[in-house]
Design an enzyme around this catalytic site. Sequence first.
Site, PDB file in Angstrom:
ATOM      1  N   HIS A 275       3.879  -0.783   6.735  1.00 37.79           N
ATOM      2  CA  HIS A 275       3.536   0.586   6.330  1.00 37.79           C
ATOM      3  C   HIS A 275       4.072   1.623   7.303  1.00 37.79           C
ATOM      4  CE1 HIS A 275      -0.161  -0.524   3.629  1.00 37.79           C
ATOM      5  NE2 HIS A 275       0.973  -1.057   3.211  1.00 37.79           N
TER       6      HIS A 275
ATOM      7  N   LYS B  34      -4.037   0.641   1.129  1.00 39.44           N
ATOM      8  CA  LYS B  34      -4.915   0.518   2.297  1.00 39.44           C
ATOM      9  C   LYS B  34      -4.579  -0.752   3.092  1.00 39.44           C
ATOM     10  CE  LYS B  34      -6.856  -3.110   0.691  1.00 39.44           C
ATOM     11  NZ  LYS B  34      -6.712  -4.389   1.422  1.00 39.44           N
TER      12      LYS B  34
ATOM     13  N   SER C 224      13.209  -2.525  -5.096  1.00 35.91           N
ATOM     14  CA  SER C 224      12.874  -3.861  -4.624  1.00 35.91           C
ATOM     15  C   SER C 224      14.111  -4.452  -3.972  1.00 35.91           C
ATOM     16  CB  SER C 224      12.420  -4.753  -5.782  1.00 35.91           C
ATOM     17  OG  SER C 224      12.224  -6.090  -5.350  1.00 35.91           O
TER      18      SER C 224
ATOM     19  N   LEU D 144       3.651  -2.073   0.170  1.00 39.66           N
ATOM     20  CA  LEU D 144       4.171  -3.116   1.047  1.00 39.66           C
ATOM     21  C   LEU D 144       3.048  -3.768   1.853  1.00 39.66           C
ATOM     22  CD1 LEU D 144       7.221  -1.129   2.421  1.00 39.66           C
ATOM     23  CD2 LEU D 144       7.419  -3.322   1.227  1.00 39.66           C
TER      24      LEU D 144
ATOM     25  N   ALA E 134       0.505  -3.274  -7.374  1.00 36.76           N
ATOM     26  CA  ALA E 134       1.212  -2.241  -8.134  1.00 36.76           C
ATOM     27  C   ALA E 134       1.275  -2.615  -9.609  1.00 36.76           C
ATOM     28  CB  ALA E 134       2.622  -2.048  -7.566  1.00 36.76           C
TER      29      ALA E 134
END
Length: 323
Positions: free
Chosen positions: A80, A98, A38, A75, A17
């Site tokens: 996910h 992904k 966070s 994450l 990110a």
Amino acid sequence: MSERPVRFGVISCADIAWRRTLPVLAAAPQARITAIGSRDPDRAAHFAQRFGGAPVHGYRAVLERDDVDAVYVPLPTGLHREWVERALLADKHVLVEKPTTVSRPETEELLALARERRLVLHENMTFPHHTLHAEVRRLLESGAIGELRELSAAFGIPPRPPEDVRYRPELGGGALLDVGVYPVRAALEFLGAGLEVAGAVLRTDPASGVDVAGGALLARKDGVTAQVSFGFAHAYRNTYALWGSEGRLSVDRVYSPPGTLRPVVRLERQDHTEELILNAFDQFDGSTSAFVRAVRGARCSDPWAVTEQARVVDAVRARASVL
């Protein structure tokens, strides 16, 4: 939604990110970062200082905000399923790193939930959005290497520190899910749906129990094959090659090039070799822009590749000889 920027909340201050996704979102006129969540308040504040938005303590609080239309989820893969589902149930569109989940059934369940709730779920597999691959496809269709006979693709990285999340099975660790999905996706991009796993090998790390290297032979019904290899016990390699009846086409640094890199396509025929230097392009911008267009009402891309990718990865795991 079509008149104002898509307002993003971020769930997790992950390295990908910071380095790649949030810089393009922060710069996009049709997107705005409004919240960064966070479990570490100081980390959320650090990200918010650079990219904007309110620092938020915890992930659930991001989903409860009225100023969030879509969430970005970087994450670890093993988390996910839970947080994408929570986001969809909170009526948020989702951009997820992904692979979407650790398995085909989980991925299909989330895609079905997104359809049911009329929301966009987009996997941030960025390399197919690079303009390079459209040019490779054009060369293939023009007959530059004749009829395609075989694809080979590889993505390997050096070993990570022992505490890295890639070595934690409960978080979806392992080379197949982390780097193996890239060459698998390359095979699908150029050979299409319906690939079967003819054979596979996974090598495991005794200390962590996760796979750290592997390879597979994939086959299409007409006999065209794809050899894919991957791992994080390797010198760095990042490539694919297409071998045809009249030549060979290859590209390096295909899965994670910097946005400033000008890709080089190497085209080899029996009587000569040439290199085509293409324009630089930021594939993270391409992927996030596609997501934003879908959220704003443009036609959403067909998720066939995401479900086929998950199917092939599951089949590799099921067929593999484990060493």
